[in-house]
Motif scaffolding. Sequence first.
Motif, mmCIF file in Angstrom:
data_model
loop_
_atom_site.group_PDB
_atom_site.id
_atom_site.type_symbol
_atom_site.label_atom_id
_atom_site.label_comp_id
_atom_site.label_asym_id
_atom_site.label_seq_id
_atom_site.Cartn_x
_atom_site.Cartn_y
_atom_site.Cartn_z
ATOM 1 N N THR A 105 43.199 58.769 -40.008
ATOM 2 C CA THR A 105 43.254 59.504 -38.731
ATOM 3 C C THR A 105 43.201 58.557 -37.547
ATOM 4 N N ASP A 106 42.330 57.563 -37.603
ATOM 5 C CA ASP A 106 42.239 56.604 -36.498
ATOM 6 C C ASP A 106 43.553 55.844 -36.329
ATOM 7 N N ARG A 142 46.274 58.182 -34.937
ATOM 8 C CA ARG A 142 46.003 58.470 -33.525
ATOM 9 C C ARG A 142 46.349 57.270 -32.635
ATOM 10 N N ASP A 143 46.159 56.065 -33.161
ATOM 11 C CA ASP A 143 46.384 54.836 -32.393
ATOM 12 C C ASP A 143 47.799 54.282 -32.638
ATOM 13 N N TRP A 144 48.782 55.176 -32.749
ATOM 14 C CA TRP A 144 50.145 54.774 -33.107
ATOM 15 C C TRP A 144 50.751 53.783 -32.128
ATOM 16 N N HIS A 177 44.907 68.333 -35.618
ATOM 17 C CA HIS A 177 45.349 67.241 -34.747
ATOM 18 C C HIS A 177 46.725 67.551 -34.150
ATOM 19 N N TRP A 226 48.078 66.782 -31.463
ATOM 20 C CA TRP A 226 48.692 65.652 -30.762
ATOM 21 C C TRP A 226 49.712 64.933 -31.643
ATOM 22 N N PHE A 227 49.537 65.005 -32.974
ATOM 23 C CA PHE A 227 50.466 64.322 -33.869
ATOM 24 C C PHE A 227 51.886 64.868 -33.673
ATOM 25 N N THR A 250 53.161 62.012 -31.209
ATOM 26 C CA THR A 250 53.577 60.965 -32.144
ATOM 27 C C THR A 250 54.990 61.190 -32.662
#
Length: 192
Positions: free
Chosen positions: A142-143, A146-148, A172, A174-175, A179
């Motif tokens: 997950t980290d 999220r930090d793509w 999530h 936001w993905f 992303t």
Amino acid sequence: MAVTDEIRACRHCADRFAATETAHAPAPVVWFAPGARILVASQAPGMRAHLSGKPFDDPSGVRLRDWMGVDEATFWDQSRVAIVPMGFCFPGYDKAGGDIPPPKVCARKWREKALAHAGDPPVTLLIGGYAQSWHLGKGRVTDRVRDWRAHAPRVWCLPHPSWRNTAWLKKHPWFEAETLPALRAAIRDALA
């Protein structure tokens, strides 16, 4: 003998797979060629891929192709997309019906050769914890997802596209909102 042929002929894990609930024989799924524009570094083939000989030949593949914004013809064109899993064979199911992790021996034996043969594509997708740990060291999926922006546009950490991760996707949003549009743009650029 080409590395692809060597991997296809590998039977190193025959005893290990025979001892699983599926009691199957090794059937390496080899799907990469030099010059591909996208590298999909994944976990291991599932049962459907084991039977068909095509990676991601299941609902997780449908989801992955949607995430990537590519059609089946593009995805399964080895000159465009190289798929190099951590384990080339379906590892089998445990007694509870869960997926067994890919045997570490497969990555030790074949990964460097396979990646060298595939070359250095402009975009790499690291799918799931096994591939991410191998390429980036220990960390939480997950980290990393999220930090793509830390690795984009060359490297993208993704959760596994399995139906089992549907709850993760809902948790999530936001993905899908942030992303995936950026990922699709990077893939379009790499394939252009």
